[in-house]
Design a protein around this motif. Structure first.
Motif, PDB file in Angstrom:
ATOM      1  N   HIS A 140     -13.851   3.350 -11.366  1.00  0.00           N
ATOM      2  CA  HIS A 140     -12.775   4.293 -11.705  1.00  0.00           C
ATOM      3  C   HIS A 140     -12.264   5.009 -10.459  1.00  0.00           C
ATOM      4  CE1 HIS A 140     -10.529   7.197 -14.087  1.00  0.00           C
ATOM      5  NE2 HIS A 140     -11.085   8.157 -13.350  1.00  0.00           N
ATOM      6  N   GLU A 141     -13.202   5.507  -9.614  1.00  0.00           N
ATOM      7  CA  GLU A 141     -12.801   6.251  -8.431  1.00  0.00           C
ATOM      8  C   GLU A 141     -12.035   5.371  -7.449  1.00  0.00           C
ATOM      9  OE1 GLU A 141     -14.036   9.933  -9.602  1.00  0.00           O
ATOM     10  OE2 GLU A 141     -13.125   9.454  -7.686  1.00  0.00           O
ATOM     11  N   VAL A 142     -12.503   4.133  -7.277  1.00  0.00           N
ATOM     12  CA  VAL A 142     -11.809   3.226  -6.360  1.00  0.00           C
ATOM     13  C   VAL A 142     -10.406   2.924  -6.866  1.00  0.00           C
ATOM     14  CG1 VAL A 142     -11.807   0.861  -5.462  1.00  0.00           C
ATOM     15  CG2 VAL A 142     -13.900   2.230  -5.384  1.00  0.00           C
ATOM     16  N   ASN A 143     -10.272   2.665  -8.171  1.00  0.00           N
ATOM     17  CA  ASN A 143      -8.948   2.389  -8.748  1.00  0.00           C
ATOM     18  C   ASN A 143      -8.020   3.581  -8.577  1.00  0.00           C
ATOM     19  OD1 ASN A 143      -9.527  -0.210  -9.551  1.00  0.00           O
ATOM     20  ND2 ASN A 143     -10.237   0.382 -11.582  1.00  0.00           N
ATOM     21  N   GLN A 144      -8.547   4.779  -8.806  1.00  0.00           N
ATOM     22  CA  GLN A 144      -7.727   5.974  -8.638  1.00  0.00           C
ATOM     23  C   GLN A 144      -7.270   6.126  -7.188  1.00  0.00           C
ATOM     24  OE1 GLN A 144      -6.609   8.139 -11.014  1.00  0.00           O
ATOM     25  NE2 GLN A 144      -7.499   6.713 -12.509  1.00  0.00           N
ATOM     26  N   LEU A 145      -8.188   5.828  -6.259  1.00  0.00           N
ATOM     27  CA  LEU A 145      -7.844   5.942  -4.844  1.00  0.00           C
ATOM     28  C   LEU A 145      -6.771   4.913  -4.461  1.00  0.00           C
ATOM     29  CD1 LEU A 145      -8.456   7.283  -2.101  1.00  0.00           C
ATOM     30  CD2 LEU A 145     -10.203   5.520  -1.741  1.00  0.00           C
ATOM     31  N   LYS A 150      -1.819   5.860   0.202  1.00  0.00           N
ATOM     32  CA  LYS A 150      -0.819   4.965   0.784  1.00  0.00           C
ATOM     33  C   LYS A 150      -1.128   4.587   2.228  1.00  0.00           C
ATOM     34  CE  LYS A 150       1.423   5.200  -3.014  1.00  0.00           C
ATOM     35  NZ  LYS A 150       1.343   4.055  -3.954  1.00  0.00           N
ATOM     36  N   ASP A 151      -2.080   5.269   2.882  1.00  0.00           N
ATOM     37  CA  ASP A 151      -2.441   4.929   4.249  1.00  0.00           C
ATOM     38  C   ASP A 151      -3.593   3.940   4.240  1.00  0.00           C
ATOM     39  OD1 ASP A 151      -2.257   5.861   7.270  1.00  0.00           O
ATOM     40  OD2 ASP A 151      -4.394   5.653   6.752  1.00  0.00           O
ATOM     41  N   PRO A 152      -3.437   2.761   4.893  1.00  0.00           N
ATOM     42  CA  PRO A 152      -4.482   1.729   4.825  1.00  0.00           C
ATOM     43  C   PRO A 152      -5.828   2.191   5.353  1.00  0.00           C
ATOM     44  CG  PRO A 152      -2.431   0.802   5.667  1.00  0.00           C
ATOM     45  CD  PRO A 152      -2.230   2.276   5.616  1.00  0.00           C
ATOM     46  N   ASN A 153      -5.838   2.903   6.510  1.00  0.00           N
ATOM     47  CA  ASN A 153      -7.113   3.321   7.085  1.00  0.00           C
ATOM     48  C   ASN A 153      -7.821   4.346   6.201  1.00  0.00           C
ATOM     49  OD1 ASN A 153      -6.904   1.663   9.377  1.00  0.00           O
ATOM     50  ND2 ASN A 153      -5.627   3.170  10.442  1.00  0.00           N
ATOM     51  N   ARG A 154      -7.052   5.332   5.695  1.00  0.00           N
ATOM     52  CA  ARG A 154      -7.677   6.303   4.790  1.00  0.00           C
ATOM     53  C   ARG A 154      -8.124   5.630   3.498  1.00  0.00           C
ATOM     54  NH1 ARG A 154      -3.360   9.775   6.388  1.00  0.00           N
ATOM     55  NH2 ARG A 154      -2.332   9.413   4.379  1.00  0.00           N
ATOM     56  N   LEU A 155      -7.354   4.625   3.057  1.00  0.00           N
ATOM     57  CA  LEU A 155      -7.748   3.899   1.841  1.00  0.00           C
ATOM     58  C   LEU A 155      -9.094   3.205   2.042  1.00  0.00           C
ATOM     59  CD1 LEU A 155      -7.164   2.682  -0.985  1.00  0.00           C
ATOM     60  CD2 LEU A 155      -5.941   0.836   0.176  1.00  0.00           C
ATOM     61  N   LEU A 288      -3.997  -3.578   0.120  1.00  0.00           N
ATOM     62  CA  LEU A 288      -3.631  -3.731   1.531  1.00  0.00           C
ATOM     63  C   LEU A 288      -2.345  -4.543   1.672  1.00  0.00           C
ATOM     64  CD1 LEU A 288      -7.149  -4.435   3.073  1.00  0.00           C
ATOM     65  CD2 LEU A 288      -5.738  -2.386   3.430  1.00  0.00           C
ATOM     66  N   HIS A 289      -2.266  -5.593   0.868  1.00  0.00           N
ATOM     67  CA  HIS A 289      -1.050  -6.396   0.900  1.00  0.00           C
ATOM     68  C   HIS A 289       0.152  -5.568   0.465  1.00  0.00           C
ATOM     69  CE1 HIS A 289       1.526  -9.908   0.527  1.00  0.00           C
ATOM     70  NE2 HIS A 289       1.832  -9.522  -0.697  1.00  0.00           N
ATOM     71  N   SER A 290      -0.042  -4.777  -0.584  1.00  0.00           N
ATOM     72  CA  SER A 290       1.062  -3.938  -1.073  1.00  0.00           C
ATOM     73  C   SER A 290       1.456  -2.899  -0.037  1.00  0.00           C
ATOM     74  CB  SER A 290       0.632  -3.247  -2.377  1.00  0.00           C
ATOM     75  OG  SER A 290       0.303  -4.208  -3.355  1.00  0.00           O
TER      76      SER A 290
END
Length: 837
Positions: A140-145, A150-155, A288-290
């Motif tokens: 759930h937490e990963v999906n929410q994140l 929107k920033d790849p590194n922070r993601l 990441l692709h998105s």
């Protein structure tokens, strides 16, 4: 003193035989008692522990142990707190500990008593449940994140942080391919100072074995043989023996990089993790692709107006996936409901939603939007379940639209429909597995509920303390299951077992438990109504990994009807044997009668001749007597012989006729008459004939037999042979009821003018009929003389014959005071042969 000794022995017996480990410790922390159960759990023998320091507490539990002992030495009892204790082999075991102070004769506390319970399985189950909950929360937490960031590194860093925080992974890092084609470490948590080592290894293309393997295949790569794969890995030196899993990040055929996770050594790799990690990797790659697309969009935003629209569509596609993810998490949603709601989300996510329709077909079942109709512009994605085709997702347009990458569809929409189809495949696998588990549990419950008996689980103690009983319990025992379950049941199952069977049941079960084999028992219980039932029980012991018996499980069914049927079959066999003996006796009697009649006819023919010879010789012998005086014949004086010999000849004649009559009666009695001949019957003659046949039997049992027959009785119509059988049966029963030959038996006949019937009464001074037997004495096969050859058919047949003649059979008896049997035969009857007299 004797009472104290007995109490001491009882305590010692309980201490030795207790299934729970018991340990006593004095104030100096020395072991003063160590029972066999403690030896089995911890590995040390009593000789190794008694008098030695109590050394079971691991270092990290010493403070808890000291605090607990302080409270006990202050007089407090502690009830079942959880702790870990050390075994002899160095391993740790999870236990529940109950502590109580030990007091001396002066009521001073001089030690502590500890009772342990192995809760290893319980702790494992709790830990597994907690890890599954953490796994779901992590998803759930990963999906929410992914939706929010929107920033790849922070993601990537946020995903690693959440994996460590909620799933309790030991290490998590992500490496992506740079423009040079080499891997680059982009995020990591729990790396233990190895980040620089990994960056250098990646720059030199010196990849760890697990990463090299994961890049070659999709899905999760589990590191099974660490010695071959991980020996040169920097993390192996920092955290050896950890379980590792690596997943490739790819999207649209492009490999983006890898994600690495490791679990602490003491945690097992959950089965669900094999599906979870690839799903997180796919979502991460898709995100990441998105994000890359969004970044590209920002770079060319000013010069590419049309691409702005395309990227907006891509956002719609991402929103579609995220909304589908939220939809999957809807509590208790079924596949049918999910697909029906999903088609609306999918149709709204395509480039031209105003003319778009969507359809999902899975295993022949179809869900579609309300505007669906066949059209020429369709895009499809195949749904696969466990690698096999299971259906498809379709999106179509109702009207033609401008050409794009695939007709009117965008390239990103191809990726989206494939991602949606893949997501549906995983959803179906997960839901199908859950439904299969629920269905399996339902079938098992239904099976147990419909079994002709009861399933049980119990402890191996003398009371057979029940922990579980199925719905068949009332049918077997007569008691509701709740009255037999628990530590203090209202009725202990062991108490229901018949006292004569308890020892055998206990011995057979203990033998099977010792040998670890199934057992099969037949025994009796007394149910709630007091009825004795025969039960068939089949079961076996259930053991812990260490070999300790946990409980006994099995199945019990009622075989009372089978036992009764077996007894009835045995009884019927004995009756057939008796009938066969009677047939043989009839044949024998007929043969013997023929053999006796032949010599008897010689006697009857020759006696008149001898009588005539004597009568002719008497005048000659008389003349000789007158002239010569008295003389002897065979030593007998002539004067005496002249009177004696005629009487002897008459006795011989009478004896011969009596033999002929007895043989005739026996042959008539033994002769089979399926349809007895109806005749005019003289009851007195029938009684006399019966007495002739029973004379020897009567003389063997009594010296006081009397007959009183009323003269000039009316004749009745019926079967003289069958009425004779009635009299014989009743006479034999009367004789057999006598305790000695000084007791009397009498038979009489009378005419009851008021009722127009003849009464035959047979009276004995025997033991009488017990009160409880009176209702059954004429039942077929009921007898109290089975051991002496009785069949229980005599009185049943007697009553039937009397009833066939329209009469009644009654008994008047007092225990110890004799019995009177009365046969009443009417003169006018409607008999069994259909004639009216």
């Amino acid at each position: 003193m004797n009472a104290r000794n007995a109490t001491g022995r009882l305590i010692e017996s309980l201490f030795s035989s207790s299934p729970a480990p018991i340990v006593a410790i004095d104030r100096n922390n020395s072991v003063t008692a160590w029972n066999p159960a403690a030896e089995r759990l911890f590995g040390w023998s009593s000789q190794e522990m008694l008098g030695h320091s109590y050394s079971l507490v691991p270092r990290d539990g010493s403070s808890q142990y000291r605090a607990a002992m302080d409270r006990v030495f202050e007089g407090e009892q502690l009830y079942e707190y959880k702790a870990r204790r050390r075994r002899k082999d160095g391993s740790l075991v999870d236990v529940s500990v109950a502590l109580a102070p030990i007091r001396d004769e002066d009521d001073l506390i001089n030690g502590a008593l500890a009772i342990f319970r192995d809760i290893t399985e319980q702790v494992l189950a709790e830990n597994r449940a907690a890890r599954l909950n953490n796994l779901l929360r992590t998803i759930h937490e990963v999906n929410q994140l992914i939706v929010r960031e929107k920033d790849p590194n922070r993601l990537l860093q946020g995903i690693c942080t959440r994996l460590i925080k909620y799933r309790e992974y030991h290490t998590a890092w992500v490496a992506l391919h740079a423009d040079t084609g080499q891997l680059e470490l982009r995020a990591g948590v729990g790396m233990h100072g190895t980040e620089a080592v990994f960056r250098e290894a990646f720059s030199n293309d010196d990849l760890p074995g697990c990463v090299r393997t994961a890049l070659q295949r999709r899905g999760a790569t589990i590191i099974d043989d660490r010695r071959q794969v991980c020996s040169a890995c920097p993390l192996e030196q920092a955290c050896p023996q950890n379980a590792s899993i690596v997943a490739r990040l790819d999207h649209g055929g492009a490999v983006l990089g890898v994600m690495y996770l490791s679990l602490p050594a003491e945690q097992e790799m959950l089965t669900e993790e094999r599906a979870f990690v690839p799903e997180v990797a796919d979502d991460m790659a898709f995100a990441l692709h998105s994000l890359a697309l969004e970044t590209e969009y920002r770079k060319i935003e000013r010069g590419l107006g049309q691409r702005e629209h395309d990227l907006q569509e891509r956002i719609k596609e991402l929103s579609c996936l995220y909304r589908l993810t939220d939809l999957v998490e809807t509590p208790n949603i079924t596949l049918v409901e999910l697909f029906q709601r999903a088609v609306g989300i999918i149709a709204a996510s395509w480039r031209y939603p105003e003319v778009a329709w969507a359809r999902i077909i899975v295993n022949g079942q179809e869900s579609r939007t309300a505007n669906y109709r066949d059209s020429a512009w369709i895009q499809r994605g195949d749904i696969k379940v466990h690698g096999r085709p299971a259906g498809r997702v379709e999106v179509g347009y109702l009207e033609q639209r401008p050409e794009a990458d695939e007709g009117p569809f965008l390239k990103e929409e191809r990726h989206l429909i494939e991602a949606v189809a893949a997501r549906f495949g995983r959803i179906i696998e997960r839901v199908t597995a859950s439904e299969a588990l629920r269905e399996s549990e339902r079938r098992l419950s239904t099976l147990i509920s419909n079994l002709p008996g009861m399933v049980y689980r119990c402890r191996n103690d003398a009371r057979w303390t029940m922990a579980y009983l199925s719905e068949g319990c009332p049918e077997i025992t007569g008691y509701p299951a709740e009255e037999l379950i628990g530590e203090t049941p209202r009725h202990a199952y062991g108490g229901l077992i018949h006292p004569e069977d308890r020892q055998q049941v206990w011995g057979d079960v203990q033998t099977a438990v010792k040998e670890r084999t199934p057992f099969r028992l037949v025994y009796r219980i007394t149910d709630a109504s007091g009825e004795v039932r025969y039960l068939l029980e089949q079961g076996r012991g259930v053991y812990q990994r260490g070999g300790e018996l946990l409980h006994i499980e099995g199945f019990i069914t009622d075989i009372t009807a089978l036992k009764r049927a077996e007894a009835q079959a045995k009884q019927q066999y004995e009756q057939l044997m008796q009938a066969d003996k009677m047939i043989a006796l009839g044949t024998l009697v007929s043969g013997i009668g023929h053999e006796i009649n032949n010599p008897n006819n010689f006697v009857m023919l020759n006696v008149p001749l001898l009588k005539g010879v004597w009568e002719d010789a008497v005048p000659l012998l008389e003349a000789h007597y007158q002239s010569a005086g008295d003389f002897r014949l065979r030593g007998i004086p002539f004067q005496q012989a002249r009177e004696m010999i005629p009487a002897l000849i008459d006795d011989i004649t009478e004896g011969a006729w009596r033999i002929k009559r007895i043989v005739g009666e026996l042959k008539d009695y033994a002769r089979s008459q399926p349809t007895p001949q109806i005749e005019r019957v003289n009851i007195n003659e029938v009684v006399r004939s019966a007495i002739v046949l029973c004379t020897t039997f009567i003389d063997q049992h009594t010296q006081r037999f009397s007959i009183q027959l009323t003269d000039q009785l009316p004749l009745i119509e019926g079967s003289s042979q069958r009425i004779e059988q009635v009299v014989i049966n009743l006479l034999q029963n009367a004789c057999e009821a006598l305790e000695n030959n000084r007791s009397a038996v009498s038979i009489s006949t009378a005419y009851d003018d008021a009722q127009g019937s003849i009464v035959i009464s047979i009276i004995d001074e025997g033991i009488g009929i017990p009160e409880e037997n009176r209702p059954q004495i004429t039942d077929p096969f009921f007898t109290t003389k089975r051991a002496s050859g009785g069949t229980g058919l005599g009185l049943s047949i007697t009553e039937r014959i009397v009833q066939d003649h329209g009469g009644t059979l009654a008994f008047d008896s007092t225990p110890g005071g004799g019995t009177t049997a009365r046969v009443v035969l009417p003169l006018t009857i409607e008999n069994e042969y259909g004639s009216s007299s």
